[in-house]
Design a protein around this motif. Structure first.
Motif, PDB file in Angstrom:
ATOM      1  N   ARG A 238      -6.865   5.568 -10.296  1.00  0.00           N
ATOM      2  CA  ARG A 238      -5.443   5.323 -10.023  1.00  0.00           C
ATOM      3  C   ARG A 238      -4.635   5.091 -11.303  1.00  0.00           C
ATOM      4  NH1 ARG A 238      -3.038   0.582 -10.363  1.00  0.00           N
ATOM      5  NH2 ARG A 238      -1.268   1.025  -9.043  1.00  0.00           N
ATOM      6  N   LYS A 248       4.912  -1.359 -11.041  1.00  0.00           N
ATOM      7  CA  LYS A 248       4.967  -0.912  -9.643  1.00  0.00           C
ATOM      8  C   LYS A 248       5.855   0.321  -9.539  1.00  0.00           C
ATOM      9  CE  LYS A 248       4.539  -3.628  -5.383  1.00  0.00           C
ATOM     10  NZ  LYS A 248       3.086  -3.759  -5.230  1.00  0.00           N
ATOM     11  N   TYR A 253       1.488   5.940  -6.494  1.00  0.00           N
ATOM     12  CA  TYR A 253       1.017   5.807  -5.120  1.00  0.00           C
ATOM     13  C   TYR A 253       0.679   7.119  -4.414  1.00  0.00           C
ATOM     14  CZ  TYR A 253       1.918   1.103  -6.362  1.00  0.00           C
ATOM     15  OH  TYR A 253       1.853  -0.091  -7.029  1.00  0.00           O
ATOM     16  N   SER A 286      -5.905   0.249  -3.570  1.00  0.00           N
ATOM     17  CA  SER A 286      -4.651   1.020  -3.659  1.00  0.00           C
ATOM     18  C   SER A 286      -3.397   0.159  -3.774  1.00  0.00           C
ATOM     19  CB  SER A 286      -4.474   1.912  -2.429  1.00  0.00           C
ATOM     20  OG  SER A 286      -5.681   2.484  -2.051  1.00  0.00           O
ATOM     21  N   SER A 287      -3.371  -0.964  -3.069  1.00  0.00           N
ATOM     22  CA  SER A 287      -2.156  -1.783  -3.090  1.00  0.00           C
ATOM     23  C   SER A 287      -2.458  -3.280  -3.110  1.00  0.00           C
ATOM     24  CB  SER A 287      -1.275  -1.445  -1.888  1.00  0.00           C
ATOM     25  OG  SER A 287      -1.994  -1.700  -0.711  1.00  0.00           O
ATOM     26  N   ASN A 289      -5.009  -6.536  -5.292  1.00  0.00           N
ATOM     27  CA  ASN A 289      -5.930  -6.934  -6.362  1.00  0.00           C
ATOM     28  C   ASN A 289      -7.249  -7.401  -5.755  1.00  0.00           C
ATOM     29  OD1 ASN A 289      -2.952  -8.058  -7.646  1.00  0.00           O
ATOM     30  ND2 ASN A 289      -4.212  -6.692  -8.882  1.00  0.00           N
ATOM     31  N   GLY A 310      -0.420  -8.816  -9.749  1.00  0.00           N
ATOM     32  CA  GLY A 310       0.073  -9.280  -8.456  1.00  0.00           C
ATOM     33  C   GLY A 310       0.545 -10.727  -8.509  1.00  0.00           C
ATOM     34  N   ARG A 313      -2.035 -12.597  -6.622  1.00  0.00           N
ATOM     35  CA  ARG A 313      -3.164 -12.784  -7.548  1.00  0.00           C
ATOM     36  C   ARG A 313      -2.947 -14.018  -8.411  1.00  0.00           C
ATOM     37  NH1 ARG A 313      -3.810 -11.670 -12.849  1.00  0.00           N
ATOM     38  NH2 ARG A 313      -5.842 -10.967 -13.640  1.00  0.00           N
ATOM     39  N   THR A 346      -6.092  -9.497  -2.671  1.00  0.00           N
ATOM     40  CA  THR A 346      -4.837 -10.237  -2.545  1.00  0.00           C
ATOM     41  C   THR A 346      -3.637  -9.326  -2.730  1.00  0.00           C
ATOM     42  OG1 THR A 346      -4.694 -10.770  -4.916  1.00  0.00           O
ATOM     43  CG2 THR A 346      -5.899 -12.336  -3.531  1.00  0.00           C
ATOM     44  N   GLY A 347      -2.575  -9.610  -1.981  1.00  0.00           N
ATOM     45  CA  GLY A 347      -1.328  -8.867  -2.111  1.00  0.00           C
ATOM     46  C   GLY A 347      -0.315  -9.427  -1.121  1.00  0.00           C
TER      47      GLY A 347
END
Ligand SMILES: *Cc1c(COP(=O)(O)O)cnc(C)c1O
Length: 401
Positions: A238, A248, A253, A286-287, A289, A310, A313, A346-347
């Motif tokens: 990624r 971001k 994405y 992908s989105s 941590n 994040g 995070r 986490t997110g």
């Protein structure tokens, strides 16, 4: 100063946006609209933006048409969005912003965002406060600063922290009837920053648009803490050193969709990416941590430009340290992962998601989930702060009234 004079609009709008009461703001905006013909949106947008109307009921307490118990993470359109532009004569500033009816926007086919992916997004949640009026945001200045950092990388001007946070608050209040009842979910906020001006040769766009829209969302997983199953991808990456993995940007994405679809078709929840140089160190999902727990030590990949720093995070690192865990931000190898007791992600969307299995080179590795895990503890602590259920002695929540 007559509201019908086009010249009067910017100053008038500025004073309106300084108003404390959103009800006043909306009514005043409608009055200007009705009286002026200048409208509440920048002229460029006028042709395509639906305008504020007199019949909507955004100042009501809640929306009766929605099944709050079955909110997923899908898009439920709401009433208003916030729009703010920066033109060359604004010298990198965003002179004024305004609420518009939520709807399609008009872009030049040669806009920087459409042609060269000059764009950033953010993701935040507003919760309804229990027992009293108002809403809470979680560390919104962090999102504002992250957007500024990303804007620098993508050669865009960015709103000030104060402008960003005020715009988010306006968007919450204007869409207040869409904030789910306590315990049913949150109003998800999606700030965007994009090169909206036309440009043909590769260069930064001449004009920028900052926009925030909102959608009510439920818990990301039905059970709130349903364990997820990841697959390690050692073919697709990624991000790369020197690239844009640490901001971001929308450009990060679409490239993960291929790997994500493949993973989903095989029954996995999402993909866990490895570093693109050694193909050995964890990066992130992908989105969200990733964290690994072994004994009293928690490790998460250090942010060195290839993973997104994040806000969840950062908060979880602090909460784990408060609980007496040693938290290390460092290189975390695939072997560290295989050896771990517990793994979690986490997110903003997932909050803290326990990982029950990770499949690497066809081998499935299982981890501890459920009660008595650090992930469970962190999920409860963090959501209690975010929802206003416990005292926030960190100063992380911001009230919206
Ligand atoms: C948004 C995002 C995260 C999580 O960031 P939060 O600030 O915690 O929401 C993690 N990784 C990626 C790739 C993201 O886009």
């Amino acid at each position: 100063m007559a509201a019908s004079s086009p010249m009067a609009l910017p100053a008038a709008m500025r004073s309106i946006f300084g108003a404390r009461s959103n009800r006043v703001l909306l009514l005043a905006a409608r009055d200007l609209q009705a009286g002026g013909g200048g409208g509440s949106c920048p002229r460029r947008w006028q042709s395509s933006l639906p305008q504020l109307d007199h019949t909507d009921r955004s100042d009501e307490e809640s929306c009766g048409e929605i099944d709050w118990d079955n909110l997923g993470f899908g898009l439920t359109p709401t009433d208003y969005m916030y729009v703010m532009r920066s033109s060359p004569e604004d010298l990198g500033g965003f002179p004024r912003g305004e609420l518009c009816r939520y709807g399609n926007i008009e872009l030049s086919p040669s806009s920087g965002v459409l042609n060269y992916a000059q764009g950033l997004f953010e993701g935040m949640k507003a919760y309804r406060r229990p027992g009293r009026a108002g809403y809470t945001l979680f560390r919104p200045e962090e999102n504002a600063r992250r957007m500024q950092h990303g804007a620098e990388r993508m050669c865009m001007p960015a709103p000030s922290v104060d402008q960003f946070v005020r715009a988010v608050k306006e968007t919450v209040l204007a869409n207040r009837r869409w904030v789910p009842p306590q315990g049913k979910g949150a109003l998800y906020l999606r700030p965007l920053l994009m090169g909206s001006g036309p440009i043909l040769g590769l260069a930064p766009a001449p004009e920028y648009t900052f926009l925030i829209y909102a959608a009510p969302v439920g818990n990301y997983f039905k059970e709130g803490l349903a364990p997820i199953n990841l697959v390690v991808d050692d073919e697709f990456h990624r991000a790369m050193p020197g690239g844009t993995g640490g901001v971001k940007t929308i450009a990060n994405y679409a490239p993960v969709l291929r790997a994500q679809l493949d993973a989903k078709s095989k029954g996995f929840t999402d993909v866990l990416y490895l570093d693109s140089v050694h193909k050995r160190y964890l990066e992130e999902v992908s989105s969200c941590n990733v964290f690994v727990v072994k004994g009293g030590v928690v490790a998460t990949p250090a942010t060195m430009g290839t993973i997104l720093p994040g806000i969840t995070r950062k908060s979880v690192i602090e909460l784990a340290r408060d609980r007496g865990y040693k938290v290390e931000e460092r290189l975390v190898s695939i072997d560290d992962l295989i050896d771990a007791d517990e793994v979690f992600c986490t997110g903003t969307a997932v909050v803290v998601a326990p990982v029950s299995t990770v499949t690497y080179k066809g081998q499935r590795h299982a981890f501890r989930t459920g009660s008595d895990t650090l992930a469970q503890e962190l999920y409860t602590t963090l959501t209690s702060i975010q929802m206003g259920l416990t005292e926030d002695n960190k100063g992380w929540t911001v009230a919206v009234d």
